[in-house]
Design an enzyme around this catalytic site. Structure first.
Site, PDB file in Angstrom:
ATOM      1  N   SER A 106       0.812  -1.212   0.000  1.00 35.98           N
ATOM      2  CA  SER A 106       0.000   0.000   0.000  1.00 35.98           C
ATOM      3  C   SER A 106       0.849   1.267   0.000  1.00 35.98           C
ATOM      4  O   SER A 106       0.304   2.366  -0.102  1.00 35.98           O
ATOM      5  CB  SER A 106      -0.928   0.009   1.220  1.00 35.98           C
ATOM      6  OG  SER A 106      -0.184  -0.154   2.410  1.00 35.98           O
ATOM      7  N   HIS A 132      -2.347  -2.973  -6.134  1.00 42.01           N
ATOM      8  CA  HIS A 132      -2.860  -2.628  -4.800  1.00 42.01           C
ATOM      9  C   HIS A 132      -4.376  -2.738  -4.782  1.00 42.01           C
ATOM     10  O   HIS A 132      -5.087  -1.862  -5.270  1.00 42.01           O
ATOM     11  CB  HIS A 132      -2.398  -1.215  -4.428  1.00 42.01           C
ATOM     12  CG  HIS A 132      -2.855  -0.769  -3.085  1.00 42.01           C
ATOM     13  ND1 HIS A 132      -3.089   0.555  -2.778  1.00 42.01           N
ATOM     14  CD2 HIS A 132      -3.130  -1.469  -1.951  1.00 42.01           C
ATOM     15  CE1 HIS A 132      -3.485   0.647  -1.523  1.00 42.01           C
ATOM     16  NE2 HIS A 132      -3.517  -0.563  -1.006  1.00 42.01           N
ATOM     17  N   GLU A 148      -5.245  -0.168  -7.659  1.00 41.76           N
ATOM     18  CA  GLU A 148      -4.185   0.767  -8.023  1.00 41.76           C
ATOM     19  C   GLU A 148      -3.064  -0.026  -8.691  1.00 41.76           C
ATOM     20  O   GLU A 148      -2.479  -0.909  -8.071  1.00 41.76           O
ATOM     21  CB  GLU A 148      -3.616   1.448  -6.767  1.00 41.76           C
ATOM     22  CG  GLU A 148      -4.128   2.818  -6.498  1.00 41.76           C
ATOM     23  CD  GLU A 148      -3.344   3.516  -5.391  1.00 41.76           C
ATOM     24  OE1 GLU A 148      -3.092   4.715  -5.540  1.00 41.76           O
ATOM     25  OE2 GLU A 148      -2.985   2.884  -4.383  1.00 41.76           O
ATOM     26  N   ASN A 150      -3.203   6.144  -0.528  1.00 46.02           N
ATOM     27  CA  ASN A 150      -2.730   6.399   0.835  1.00 46.02           C
ATOM     28  C   ASN A 150      -2.048   7.750   0.997  1.00 46.02           C
ATOM     29  O   ASN A 150      -1.958   8.257   2.119  1.00 46.02           O
ATOM     30  CB  ASN A 150      -1.811   5.264   1.284  1.00 46.02           C
ATOM     31  CG  ASN A 150      -2.623   4.055   1.695  1.00 46.02           C
ATOM     32  OD1 ASN A 150      -3.596   4.168   2.428  1.00 46.02           O
ATOM     33  ND2 ASN A 150      -2.244   2.896   1.198  1.00 46.02           N
TER      34      ASN A 150
END
Length: 296
Positions: free
Chosen positions: A118, A139, A151, A189
């Site tokens: 992540s 991800h 992702e 993130n």
């Protein structure tokens, strides 16, 4: 059809294995811990039962999905025939680097090595292999069988062909792939973790309580879950690790983790996984009880 190996049978790993198997791919789920593998198998079965109950899957589909799943406690055996490996081990850079060194030796030369990290640099992971053009970030979001986003993160050396293949593969899983470049935190993130950290700072500074902060974000910003409850769900240790990657990688003090978060992780208050975080989860996620320490 690609042979897929998924490393790590935790929440993300078993979800990734579930989704690949459901969409027709033969999958080997790998974990050195047999107990963890057995627990993952039970979880996948329950999640498939939930899909059947909701009418999204037939009993035959469930049986076929389970029939495409294998389990292995041997890394070498599990990845030997893989065309794609998806690593979903713990979010620890040293663990991942060591694992990718091994994967480079154990897999076929044409095998694509993907990581579900992540926040950790794809370029850094790829650099320990002899095939950086075939290393990529994939991800998934939690819970994997439900969330639509993947992702897809290109490392510095990831080839166009591998990127396009993973984008197409994600679509075959009925996900929506979004291509991003390899910078700390990627997109999800880099935006989410500062928000969670700011919510923790808001609590730490006494601006408002846990319920109040989460209510403002849910009702005022239309978020399905408040940031503090979400942090508990993600794992406070994971949140802290990602913030440290952002802080170290970008050198900006705005990414410095809140001292309250650091203290909670040090004390073992990790959220759902430990039974207590910003909320008490000892009665299960269905009965959310505010942790007494944060009552106003």
């Amino acid at each position: 059809m690609l042979n897929v190996a998924v490393i790590g049978s935790g929440t993300m790993g078993n979800g990734i294995a579930h989704v690949f198997a459901q969409h027709g791919f033969p999958v080997t789920l790998i974990d050195l811990n047999q107990t963890a593998l057995d627990k993952a198998w039970t979880t996948i079965g329950k999640n498939l039962d939930r899909q059947v109950a909701k009418g999204g899957l037939s009993e035959d589909d469930k049986a076929a999905t389970l029939g495409r799943l294998q389990r292995s406690t041997s890394l070498a055996d599990g990845v030997r025939d893989a065309d794609l490996v998806v690593e979903a081990a713990t979010e620890n850079v040293n663990v991942k680097l060591d694992l990718f060194r091994q994967l480079d030796e154990l897999t076929k030369p044409g095998c694509i090595l993907a990581t579900n990290t992540s926040s950790i640099s794809i370029t850094r992971i790829a650099a320990v292999t002899g095939r950086p053009d075939k290393v990529i970030g994939m991800h998934f979001m939690n819970p994997v069988p439900v969330m639509k986003l993947v992702e897809v993160i290109r490392g510095y050396a990831t080839s166009d062909a591998v990127t396009e293949q993973i984008m197409d593969l994600s679509r075959q899983l009925q996900k929506t792939p979004t291509e991003v470049n390899d910078y700390p935190g990627f997109v999800a993130n880099r935006i989410l973790m500062p928000m969670i950290n700011e919510a923790i700072i808001t609590l730490h500074e006494g601006v408002a309580g846990v319920e109040e902060i989460d209510t403002v974000m849910k009702l005022g910003m239309a978020h399905p879950m408040g940031p503090l409850q979400l942090a508990d769900f993600i794992g406070l240790d994971v949140c802290l690790a990602i913030l440290r990657v952002l802080h170290d990688g970008l050198g900006n003090p705005k990414y410095a983790p809140c001292p309250l978060l650091v203290n909670m992780v040090t004390a073992g208050r990790l959220g759902v996984k430990s039974g207590e975080g910003f909320y008490s989860w000892t009665h299960g996620t269905k009965e959310l009880v505010l942790a007494e320490r944060f009552r106003k």
